[in-house]
Motif scaffolding. Structure first.
Motif, short mmCIF file in Angstrom:
data_model
loop_
_atom_site.label_atom_id
_atom_site.label_comp_id
_atom_site.label_asym_id
_atom_site.label_seq_id
_atom_site.Cartn_x
_atom_site.Cartn_y
_atom_site.Cartn_z
N ASP A 77 -0.29 -8.88 3.74
CA ASP A 77 -0.08 -7.89 3.46
C ASP A 77 -0.15 -6.60 3.85
O ASP A 77 -0.18 -6.58 4.92
CB ASP A 77 -1.44 -8.32 2.64
CG ASP A 77 -2.51 -7.98 2.91
OD1 ASP A 77 -2.59 -7.13 2.58
OD2 ASP A 77 -3.36 -8.30 3.50
N THR A 78 0.40 -5.64 2.84
CA THR A 78 1.16 -4.80 2.67
C THR A 78 0.42 -4.12 1.50
O THR A 78 0.43 -4.65 0.20
CB THR A 78 2.54 -4.30 3.26
OG1 THR A 78 2.51 -3.32 3.75
CG2 THR A 78 3.05 -5.30 2.15
N GLU A 79 0.48 -2.41 1.22
CA GLU A 79 0.74 -1.89 0.28
C GLU A 79 2.01 -1.11 -0.10
O GLU A 79 3.38 -1.00 0.78
CB GLU A 79 -0.10 -0.81 0.64
CG GLU A 79 -1.82 -1.11 0.70
CD GLU A 79 -2.75 -0.36 0.13
OE1 GLU A 79 -2.04 1.14 0.86
OE2 GLU A 79 -3.80 -0.41 0.22
N VAL A 80 2.68 -1.26 -1.44
CA VAL A 80 3.84 -1.07 -1.52
C VAL A 80 4.05 0.19 -2.35
O VAL A 80 3.01 0.56 -3.62
CB VAL A 80 4.68 -1.73 -2.50
CG1 VAL A 80 6.12 -1.71 -2.89
CG2 VAL A 80 4.37 -3.17 -1.43
N VAL A 113 -0.60 -2.72 -9.73
CA VAL A 113 -0.12 -1.17 -9.91
C VAL A 113 -0.92 -0.64 -10.14
O VAL A 113 -1.14 0.00 -11.87
CB VAL A 113 1.07 -1.17 -9.54
CG1 VAL A 113 1.76 0.41 -9.75
CG2 VAL A 113 1.90 -1.87 -9.75
N ALA A 114 -2.16 0.54 -8.70
CA ALA A 114 -3.20 1.55 -9.33
C ALA A 114 -2.35 2.15 -8.77
O ALA A 114 -2.52 2.72 -7.74
CB ALA A 114 -4.33 0.65 -8.89
N ASP A 115 -3.23 3.68 -9.26
CA ASP A 115 -2.56 5.22 -8.38
C ASP A 115 -3.77 5.21 -7.44
O ASP A 115 -5.06 5.80 -7.58
CB ASP A 115 -3.17 6.34 -9.62
CG ASP A 115 -2.05 6.51 -10.90
OD1 ASP A 115 -0.60 5.85 -10.58
OD2 ASP A 115 -1.94 7.04 -11.20
N ARG A 116 -3.19 5.74 -6.30
CA ARG A 116 -4.16 5.59 -5.04
C ARG A 116 -3.48 6.93 -4.27
O ARG A 116 -2.41 7.48 -4.45
CB ARG A 116 -3.93 4.26 -4.41
CG ARG A 116 -4.44 3.01 -4.86
CD ARG A 116 -3.92 2.04 -4.33
NE ARG A 116 -4.10 0.63 -4.85
CZ ARG A 116 -5.41 0.09 -4.94
NH1 ARG A 116 -6.72 1.04 -5.02
NH2 ARG A 116 -5.45 -0.68 -5.61
N VAL A 172 0.20 2.60 -5.76
CA VAL A 172 0.63 1.64 -5.01
C VAL A 172 -0.07 0.31 -5.65
O VAL A 172 -0.52 0.29 -6.26
CB VAL A 172 -0.49 2.31 -3.88
CG1 VAL A 172 -0.76 1.15 -2.85
CG2 VAL A 172 0.07 2.93 -3.50
N MET A 173 1.09 -0.61 -5.01
CA MET A 173 0.91 -2.18 -5.70
C MET A 173 0.57 -3.13 -4.04
O MET A 173 0.95 -2.77 -3.22
CB MET A 173 2.10 -2.81 -6.00
CG MET A 173 1.86 -4.25 -6.13
SD MET A 173 3.39 -5.29 -7.22
CE MET A 173 4.08 -5.08 -5.32
#
Length: 271
Positions: free
Chosen positions: A29-32, A202-205, A218-219
């Motif tokens: 997994d990764t963050e986009v 998708v959430a603001d991080r 970020v997703m």
């Protein structure tokens, strides 16, 4: 307590799960950073167009998998295993639908996503989301499986799954499943293909850019791969290319789309 036979509308899911037990899944997994995707979505919405997050993922994933033909493949057999590598990328998309009063997972196959435009991908998604699965011709075979007795239904499903030539049309060469509409950050799934992508919300991080902390959409994006077909390094490259395609997303112009289609056609002819 009440005990009853499982609803026939879920039989296809049981047949599928029985089929994928032979897979050897490994999970990454990764963050986009979805800043560019969000900007494009907002601009499109102001112009009256709507694109779902999964459409962008399919757009990027189709192109990434086309660049990794070893992963755009399927395997069959134990004693003398055979592998098929496909020229085009067909994506299986899972759908949360209600069929005859039962909430079930259905899947739709989108052919040639490696060369399809974002608009074309969204059009197909909208078709499946708006249609009635109890009437749509695309789900006729699933409805037949529901009506068949247990010994016959699983046997027909296994027969269809055995055909390497028929895999792209029946199961796709890539699977994408999304729970991004719910408060789910990430999840891992085996979709019956060598590569399966799981899409979270998708959430603001907080992120770091140029040494400073800022906020970005970020997703979480997960990838499951069948270790019988490829190894971790290849799978990691695929995931990195999907991430890059989303983070660098730029909608092509009409002329660029035509040029890209011509290049894809030339490439298929060369192969």
């Amino acid at each position: 307590m009440r005990i009853a036979t499982i609803a026939r509308q879920r039989r296809h899911t049981l047949y599928f799960l029985d089929h994928v037990w032979v897979f050897a899944p490994v999970f990454l997994d990764t963050e986009v950073d979805m800043t560019r995707v969000r900007a494009h979505r907002d601009h499109a919405r102001s112009a009256g167009a709507r694109y779902s997050t999964v459409a962008y993922v399919l757009h990027a994933a189709g192109r990434a998998l086309a660049a990794h033909p070893e992963a755009n493949a399927a395997l069959r057999g134990h004693i003398r295993p055979r592998v098929a590598r496909y020229d085009g990328v067909s994506a299986k998309l899972t759908l949360d639908r209600t069929l005859d009063g039962h909430r079930v997972v259905l899947s739709a196959v989108l052919p040639d996503v490696h060369s399809a435009s974002l608009e074309e991908i969204q059009r197909v998604i909208d078709h499946y989301r708006a249609g009635d699965p109890a009437r749509m011709a695309e789900f006729a075979r699933v409805r037949v499986l529901h009506r068949l007795p247990w010994p016959v239904g699983p046997a027909l499903f296994r027969l269809a799954a055995r055909s390497l030539r028929g895999r792209p049309g029946a199961f796709g060469t890539l699977a994408v499943t999304s729970l991004g509409h719910a408060p789910v950050d990430g999840f891992h799934s085996v979709g019956g293909t060598t590569i399966t992508l799981g899409v979270g919300r998708v959430a603001d991080r907080p992120v770091v850019r140029d040494g400073a902390v800022t906020v970005a959409p970020v997703m979480r994006l997960s990838l499951a791969f069948d270790h019988r077909v490829i190894d971790g390094a290849e799978a990691a490259d695929v995931l990195a290319d999907v991430k890059d395609g989303l983070e660098r997303f730029a909608a092509p112009s009409t002329s660029d789309s035509a040029d890209e289609g011509a290049r894809d056609a030339a490439g298929r002819g060369a192969r």
